[in-house]
Design an enzyme around this catalytic site. Structure first.
Site, mmCIF file in Angstrom:
data_model
loop_
_atom_site.group_PDB
_atom_site.id
_atom_site.type_symbol
_atom_site.label_atom_id
_atom_site.label_comp_id
_atom_site.label_asym_id
_atom_site.label_seq_id
_atom_site.Cartn_x
_atom_site.Cartn_y
_atom_site.Cartn_z
ATOM 1 N N GLN A 247 17.668 45.125 40.110
ATOM 2 C CA GLN A 247 17.731 43.747 40.576
ATOM 3 C C GLN A 247 18.939 43.168 39.865
ATOM 4 O O GLN A 247 18.921 42.942 38.665
ATOM 5 C CB GLN A 247 16.446 43.000 40.199
ATOM 6 C CG GLN A 247 16.315 41.603 40.810
ATOM 7 C CD GLN A 247 17.392 40.601 40.408
ATOM 8 O OE1 GLN A 247 18.216 40.214 41.244
ATOM 9 N NE2 GLN A 247 17.423 40.206 39.148
ATOM 10 N N TYR B 257 17.900 38.727 33.368
ATOM 11 C CA TYR B 257 18.639 39.936 33.717
ATOM 12 C C TYR B 257 19.204 40.601 32.466
ATOM 13 O O TYR B 257 19.070 41.813 32.264
ATOM 14 C CB TYR B 257 19.765 39.583 34.688
ATOM 15 C CG TYR B 257 20.701 40.728 35.009
ATOM 16 C CD1 TYR B 257 20.334 41.710 35.920
ATOM 17 C CD2 TYR B 257 21.943 40.829 34.391
ATOM 18 C CE1 TYR B 257 21.185 42.768 36.218
ATOM 19 C CE2 TYR B 257 22.805 41.872 34.678
ATOM 20 C CZ TYR B 257 22.423 42.841 35.588
ATOM 21 O OH TYR B 257 23.267 43.891 35.869
ATOM 22 N N ASN C 12 33.093 44.052 35.536
ATOM 23 C CA ASN C 12 32.962 43.677 36.950
ATOM 24 C C ASN C 12 33.591 44.757 37.824
ATOM 25 O O ASN C 12 34.812 44.877 37.898
ATOM 26 C CB ASN C 12 33.628 42.326 37.219
ATOM 27 C CG ASN C 12 32.774 41.168 36.756
ATOM 28 O OD1 ASN C 12 32.400 41.099 35.588
ATOM 29 N ND2 ASN C 12 32.435 40.273 37.665
ATOM 30 N N ARG D 176 37.334 37.441 34.035
ATOM 31 C CA ARG D 176 36.491 38.625 34.125
ATOM 32 C C ARG D 176 37.361 39.871 33.978
ATOM 33 O O ARG D 176 38.583 39.838 34.152
ATOM 34 C CB ARG D 176 35.741 38.671 35.463
ATOM 35 C CG ARG D 176 34.709 37.567 35.662
ATOM 36 C CD ARG D 176 33.552 37.697 34.705
ATOM 37 N NE ARG D 176 32.528 36.681 34.920
ATOM 38 C CZ ARG D 176 32.457 35.532 34.261
ATOM 39 N NH1 ARG D 176 33.386 35.231 33.357
ATOM 40 N NH2 ARG D 176 31.481 34.679 34.496
#
Length: 317
Positions: free
Chosen positions: A77, A143, A172, A214
């Site tokens: 998830q 998370y 990422n 990122r």
């Protein structure tokens, strides 16, 4: 070797499957296809459609029949906002589902468990960028809590049952097959919008007008790290990224130049819970795996654009 890739129909998992098969390994894919796509799965892989949380008997039957030597766990998830809205669901999939896999890995003598964790979610608002694996995790979302919890469980399963493992903490990841949606999908969101002549939104802080930063790492480089982890990086937590910060606006400008369009961004205030800056120190990956990211961002974005444009039926130039 015989390798089970859980989540092997997903964006990253399917590239890992391809890399394993290219190296001559036998691959079994376990996926519930809630987000994964059948067209992503390599035709040489055997596929089992089931859920690691709810289909426990079927999952054990796969372990019993296939006797995998390696388990590579990419099923997750993955939405931080969704974990905040529904922490119970997040825990069911990311903690309890993984514990089912760990128990079966011990029972059926799996040689190694490769677990995919999150570099960005665990580092939070770090004082030092790029961040190393030694930094204390910032557990500001369910998370992040679930990912860190499994890292601790892996240590327990190792010292108690002798289960070997490697944890890969991704930055990422971007590349072909990535679906738009959520923070991790910013690259396909930007490219899809540009291809369809639609504007994109930039969430920015007053002191960071170009948005957050990122660390963008190309998916095929990530797949290579998974191949190397079969025989290296035992009992280790390893960052997988580039170590380079990229502002969201700079990513958008680069996408514009590649696609050849100029559509202004819609600027909005920052989102609650966003991490302002993130990049991973990957020196441990180079030391333990002999790995480093080799694909420059511009090159990776060009490959991503060509793939997206081909999939949409448009001609590439």
């Amino acid at each position: 070797m015989k390798i089970m890739v859980v989540g092997g129909a997903g964006f990253i998992g399917s590239h890992v499957v391809d890399a394993y098969i290219q190296e001559g390994h036998e691959v079994i894919v376990v996926d519930n296809f809630s987000t994964g796509k059948r067209e992503n799965v390599n035709k040489e892989a055997r596929v089992y459609e089931l859920d690691i949380w709810s289909d426990t008997e079927q999952l054990e039957s796969v372990f019993r029949a296939e006797q995998p030597e390696i388990v590579n766990h990419h099923a997750v998830q993955k939405s931080v906002p969704e974990s905040v809205k529904n922490p119970v669901f997040d825990a069911k999939i990311n903690i309890l589902g993984t514990l089912h896999l760990l128990d079966l890995s011990v029972k059926y003598n799996v040689q190694k468990f490769i677990f995919i964790s999150s570099g960005g979610a665990l580092t939070g608002e770090a004082d030092h960028i790029p961040t190393t694996e030694e930094m204390d995790p910032q557990l500001i979302s369910p998370y992040a809590i679930s990912k860190y919890t499994i890292e601790k469980y892996l240590h327990f399963y190792h010292i108690t049952f002798g289960l070997n493992y490697t944890v890969l903490r991704y930055a990422n990841v971007y590349g072909p097959r990535q679906a738009g949606g959520g923070e991790c999908g910013v690259t396909p969101i930007f490219m899809n919008n540009l291809l369809n002549d639609q504007p994109s939104v930039l969430f920015a802080y007053s002191d960071m007008p170009k948005g957050t930063t990122r660390d963008y790492v190309y998916v095929e480089d990530v797949a290579t790290a998974n191949v190397l982890s079969i025989s290296k990086g035992d009992h280790s937590i390893i960052n997988i990224g580039t170590g380079k910060e990229v502002f969201t606006e700079d990513l958008y400008c680069l996408a514009q130049s590649i696609i050849g369009k100029n559509i202004p961004l819609i600027r909005e205030k920052e989102r609650t819970g966003d991490v302002k800056r993130s990049a991973l120190d990957c020196s441990r990956a180079e030391k333990l795996l002999g790995w480093k990211a080799n694909t420059p961002l511009n090159e990776g974005l060009v490959k991503t654009f060509i793939s997206m444009r081909t999939a949409s039926g448009q001609q590439t130039q």
